[in-house]
Design an enzyme around this catalytic site. Structure first.
Site, PDB file in Angstrom:
ATOM      1  CG  LEU A 196      97.164  38.582  57.759  1.00  0.00           C
ATOM      2  CD1 LEU A 196      97.656  37.943  56.479  1.00  0.00           C
ATOM      3  CD2 LEU A 196      97.803  39.947  57.943  1.00  0.00           C
ATOM      4  CD  GLN A 215      93.514  34.011  58.667  1.00  0.00           C
ATOM      5  OE1 GLN A 215      94.466  33.256  58.783  1.00  0.00           O
ATOM      6  NE2 GLN A 215      93.574  35.281  59.044  1.00  0.00           N
ATOM      7  N   GLY A 265     101.368  34.074  59.513  1.00  0.00           N
ATOM      8  CA  GLY A 265     100.597  32.846  59.368  1.00  0.00           C
ATOM      9  C   GLY A 265      99.271  33.136  58.690  1.00  0.00           C
ATOM     10  CG  HIS A 300      92.303  31.359  61.848  1.00  0.00           C
ATOM     11  ND1 HIS A 300      91.294  32.299  61.881  1.00  0.00           N
ATOM     12  CD2 HIS A 300      93.456  32.058  62.003  1.00  0.00           C
ATOM     13  CE1 HIS A 300      91.814  33.515  62.054  1.00  0.00           C
ATOM     14  NE2 HIS A 300      93.124  33.393  62.131  1.00  0.00           N
TER      15      HIS A 300
END
Ligand SMILES: [Zn+2]
Length: 173
Positions: free
Chosen positions: A97, A51, A46, A143
């Site tokens: 990540l 990000q 995901g 996020h």
């Protein structure tokens, strides 16, 4: 398609507010293609807009099938909103990540319902989904609210990680 740089914790970009998407055009499609490519490249399941330094309410997810393969069911999820959290609170082993090289156990709900829009702007729903998909949705939607999974850890762990990744970020720049 092009690869984007992944924003690393403790960058403030991950904490900024993320805007609703209102225009559903080719540019949005290209952006989500880039997000998927970037996610696959880093072997993630995901990825959320902030990000890759795009502070918009966009998530891509691709849960591997039983053979561990991705690419058959890439999901593009625009303006998602969790409307229900249900079931038990479960332990979830997570990584991100944006926090490379770190995994830890956090608590999530077992099931959730998420309303969202697809690339055409149509209103859709993931109704009472469970398993890894439900957990991934919760992680990615966090996020979009400026949260990172490590925020859920103990204060001691958070302070240690903050120091470690501040140093790592400095070395990168
Ligand atoms: Zn993440």
């Amino acid at each position: 398609m092009s690869l984007r740089d992944v924003v690393i914790y403790t960058s403030e970009i991950l904490r900024k507010p993320n805007a609703e998407v209102t225009v559903f055009d080719d540019e949005l499609k290209n952006l989500t293609d880039d997000m998927l490519e970037t996610m696959y490249k880093h072997e993630g399941i995901g990825l959320a807009g902030p990000q890759i330094a795009v502070n918009k309410k966009i998530v891509v997810i691709d849960i591997p099938d039983e053979n561990g393969e991705q690419g058959k069911n890439p999901l593009v999820i625009i303006n998602p909103k969790i409307t229900k959290l249900e079931g038990e609170i479960v332990d979830s082993q997570e990584g991100c990540l944006s926090v490379p090289g770190y995994q830890d156990t956090v608590q999530r709900y077992e099931r959730c319902t998420v309303e969202y829009q697809n690339l055409k702007g149509e209103h859709c729903v993931f109704d009472n989904v469970d398993g890894l998909f439900a957990i991934c949705l919760q992680h990615e939607i966090d996020h979009l609210e400026g949260k990172v999974f490590v925020d859920k850890l103990s204060r001691l762990k958070r302070e240690r990680l903050h120091k470690k990744y501040e140093k790592y970020l400095k070395e990168l720049n």
